[in-house]
Design an enzyme around this catalytic site. Sequence first.
Site, PDB file in Angstrom:
ATOM      1  N   ASP A  79       0.749  -1.140   0.051  1.00  0.00           N
ATOM      2  CA  ASP A  79      -0.023   0.140   0.022  1.00  0.00           C
ATOM      3  C   ASP A  79       0.862   1.365   0.115  1.00  0.00           C
ATOM      4  OD1 ASP A  79      -3.047   1.219   0.898  1.00  0.00           O
ATOM      5  OD2 ASP A  79      -1.120   2.287   1.987  1.00  0.00           O
ATOM      6  N   TYR A 112       2.989  10.031  -0.501  1.00  0.00           N
ATOM      7  CA  TYR A 112       4.086   9.338   0.384  1.00  0.00           C
ATOM      8  C   TYR A 112       5.477   9.824  -0.261  1.00  0.00           C
ATOM      9  CZ  TYR A 112       0.292   6.934   2.558  1.00  0.00           C
ATOM     10  OH  TYR A 112      -0.640   6.239   3.405  1.00  0.00           O
ATOM     11  N   LYS A 115      -3.059   5.770  -4.122  1.00  0.00           N
ATOM     12  CA  LYS A 115      -4.180   6.869  -3.687  1.00  0.00           C
ATOM     13  C   LYS A 115      -3.678   7.994  -4.378  1.00  0.00           C
ATOM     14  CE  LYS A 115      -3.614   4.848   0.799  1.00  0.00           C
ATOM     15  NZ  LYS A 115      -2.333   4.535   1.233  1.00  0.00           N
ATOM     16  N   HIS A 134      -7.835   9.548  -1.764  1.00  0.00           N
ATOM     17  CA  HIS A 134      -7.036   9.522  -0.296  1.00  0.00           C
ATOM     18  C   HIS A 134      -7.974  10.199   0.917  1.00  0.00           C
ATOM     19  CE1 HIS A 134      -2.744   9.148   1.117  1.00  0.00           C
ATOM     20  NE2 HIS A 134      -3.622   8.884   2.220  1.00  0.00           N
TER      21      HIS A 134
HETATM   22  N1  LIG Z   1      -5.140   6.212   3.868  1.00  0.00           N
HETATM   23  C1  LIG Z   1      -4.626   6.923   4.876  1.00  0.00           C
HETATM   24  O1  LIG Z   1      -4.924   8.180   4.940  1.00  0.00           O
HETATM   25  C2  LIG Z   1      -3.427   6.208   5.458  1.00  0.00           C
HETATM   26  C3  LIG Z   1      -2.863   7.081   6.751  1.00  0.00           C
HETATM   27  C4  LIG Z   1      -1.869   6.311   7.411  1.00  0.00           C
HETATM   28  C5  LIG Z   1      -1.221   5.226   6.932  1.00  0.00           C
HETATM   29  N2  LIG Z   1      -1.848   4.566   6.019  1.00  0.00           N
HETATM   30  C6  LIG Z   1      -1.436   3.275   5.454  1.00  0.00           C
HETATM   31  O2  LIG Z   1      -1.489   2.417   6.388  1.00  0.00           O
HETATM   32  C7  LIG Z   1      -0.005   1.679   6.641  1.00  0.00           C
HETATM   33  C8  LIG Z   1       0.119   1.509   8.061  1.00  0.00           C
HETATM   34  O3  LIG Z   1       0.012   2.751   8.950  1.00  0.00           O
HETATM   35  P1  LIG Z   1       1.187   3.328   9.697  1.00  0.00           P
HETATM   36  O4  LIG Z   1       2.383   3.229   8.986  1.00  0.00           O
HETATM   37  O5  LIG Z   1       0.503   4.916   9.894  1.00  0.00           O
HETATM   38  O6  LIG Z   1       1.507   2.900  11.295  1.00  0.00           O
HETATM   39  P2  LIG Z   1       1.246   1.472  11.695  1.00  0.00           P
HETATM   40  O7  LIG Z   1       1.524   0.208  10.578  1.00  0.00           O
HETATM   41  O8  LIG Z   1       0.237   1.386  12.640  1.00  0.00           O
HETATM   42  O9  LIG Z   1       2.642   1.614  12.689  1.00  0.00           O
HETATM   43  C9  LIG Z   1       3.797   1.568  12.028  1.00  0.00           C
HETATM   44  C10 LIG Z   1       4.960   2.066  13.081  1.00  0.00           C
HETATM   45  O10 LIG Z   1       5.079   0.909  14.068  1.00  0.00           O
HETATM   46  C11 LIG Z   1       6.355   0.052  14.026  1.00  0.00           C
HETATM   47  N3  LIG Z   1       6.156  -1.122  13.845  1.00  0.00           N
HETATM   48  C12 LIG Z   1       5.674  -1.883  12.962  1.00  0.00           C
HETATM   49  N4  LIG Z   1       5.729  -3.356  13.356  1.00  0.00           N
HETATM   50  C13 LIG Z   1       6.055  -3.285  14.607  1.00  0.00           C
HETATM   51  C14 LIG Z   1       6.429  -4.625  15.826  1.00  0.00           C
HETATM   52  N5  LIG Z   1       6.187  -5.799  15.369  1.00  0.00           N
HETATM   53  N6  LIG Z   1       6.893  -4.364  16.816  1.00  0.00           N
HETATM   54  C15 LIG Z   1       7.212  -2.742  17.274  1.00  0.00           C
HETATM   55  N7  LIG Z   1       6.931  -1.906  16.409  1.00  0.00           N
HETATM   56  C16 LIG Z   1       6.479  -2.199  15.122  1.00  0.00           C
HETATM   57  C17 LIG Z   1       7.257   0.820  12.721  1.00  0.00           C
HETATM   58  O11 LIG Z   1       8.376   0.909  13.034  1.00  0.00           O
HETATM   59  P3  LIG Z   1       9.476   0.164  12.117  1.00  0.00           P
HETATM   60  O12 LIG Z   1       9.363   0.574  10.768  1.00  0.00           O
HETATM   61  O13 LIG Z   1      10.840   0.593  12.707  1.00  0.00           O
HETATM   62  O14 LIG Z   1       9.412  -1.244  12.277  1.00  0.00           O
HETATM   63  C18 LIG Z   1       6.489   2.173  12.644  1.00  0.00           C
HETATM   64  O15 LIG Z   1       6.868   3.085  13.579  1.00  0.00           O
HETATM   65  C19 LIG Z   1       0.949   3.202   6.298  1.00  0.00           C
HETATM   66  O16 LIG Z   1       2.388   2.727   6.006  1.00  0.00           O
HETATM   67  C20 LIG Z   1      -0.014   3.327   5.125  1.00  0.00           C
HETATM   68  O17 LIG Z   1       0.585   2.625   3.782  1.00  0.00           O
HETATM   69  C21 LIG Z   1      -2.928   5.302   5.146  1.00  0.00           C
END
Ligand SMILES: NC(=O)c1ccc[n+]([C@@H]2O[C@H](COP(=O)([O-])OP(=O)(O)OC[C@H]3O[C@@H](n4cnc5c(N)ncnc54)[C@H](OP(=O)(O)O)[C@@H]3O)[C@@H](O)[C@H]2O)c1
Length: 281
Positions: free
Chosen positions: A50, A55, A84, A117
């Site tokens: 995704d 980004y 998106k 988005h």
């Molecule tokens: N549509 C939208 O508006 C929108 C908004 C936000 C996000 N998104 C999408 O959703 C995806 C996921 O959301 P997100 O990136 O905001 O946050 P998330 O997946 O909830 O959390 C990511 C964070 O958690 C850490 N992490 C991941 N696995 C871990 C584990 N097993 N143990 C400890 N820490 C861990 C990562 O660090 P490390 O990388 O250092 O492991 C990073 O700091 C995004 O990457 C994006 O593709 C979409």
Amino acid sequence: MTAQHLQDTTTLYNGVNMPWFGLGVFKVEEGPELVNAVRTAIQHGYRSVDTAAIYGNEEGVGQGIREGLEAAGIKREDLFVTSKVWNADLGYESTMKAYEESLRKLGLEYLDLYLIHWPVEGKYIEAWKALETLYKEGRVKAIGVSNFQIHHLERLMKETEIKPMVNQVEYHPRLTQKELQSYCQANGIQLEAWSPLMQGQLLDQEELRNIADKHHKSIAQIILRWDMQNGVVTIPKSTKEHRIAENAAIFDFELSVEEMQRIDSLNQDHRVGPDPDNFDF
Ligand SMILES: NC(=O)c1ccc[n+]([C@@H]2O[C@H](COP(=O)([O-])OP(=O)(O)OC[C@H]3O[C@@H](n4cnc5c(N)ncnc54)[C@H](OP(=O)(O)O)[C@@H]3O)[C@@H](O)[C@H]2O)c1
């Protein structure tokens, strides 16, 4: 039925299969860390990635995909790629152009899923019409939205022809989105979780720790398993190989009904990201 394997898919209402589990790459800048993360995830069996125009990393994601496909010995069709259209590009012609630009950067001939988005008032209907054209022309396998509340979905469905196949929203144990999930389910729209790990802010929560200890799993794994058992597609982000592997190792245990309810009860309607009814970008 709950996904049994990392590569299991949900069938969207148009018949397209979308993996229940994928890799997110928000805040990962262009460069080797990004390319390695995408390649590594594919090597570990991930079949969904995704990204988004905003980004600023579609080129590296594309490079990671090419390397991952080669390393895993699989084809483009085996992978599900989402991007998106950003707010500044919402509009009929501008969205059509933005799609071409995302394809060019990713080095792909089509996307599996293209999302609006954010529901920018006064703009998302025209943008949706562009997504409908792309879909009808067979340029994209599925189209959907992100950050849409029930009222946004209602308006979209009233004023346009094709119903979104997916709604990607913030979703984690502090924001369980029950009403939105029921609405999407009733309308055949697949809910997808962004920030499933609450951007790492839930990983020392006591209740989750107790459940994790009982299953000899990490808190991240408990949350992602809860997504699966709730029928929500999830895309946790990590650039670390051990976490990329850890996050996907959630298909060998099951949360009880009581544990699912305990996790549900952590809800505080709390967002880490912007409110879709009150944002200014
Ligand atoms: N549509 C939208 O508006 C929108 C908004 C936000 C996000 N998104 C999408 O959703 C995806 C996921 O959301 P997100 O990136 O905001 O946050 P998330 O997946 O909830 O959390 C990511 C964070 O958690 C850490 N992490 C991941 N696995 C871990 C584990 N097993 N143990 C400890 N820490 C861990 C990562 O660090 P490390 O990388 O250092 O492991 C990073 O700091 C995004 O990457 C994006 O593709 C979409």
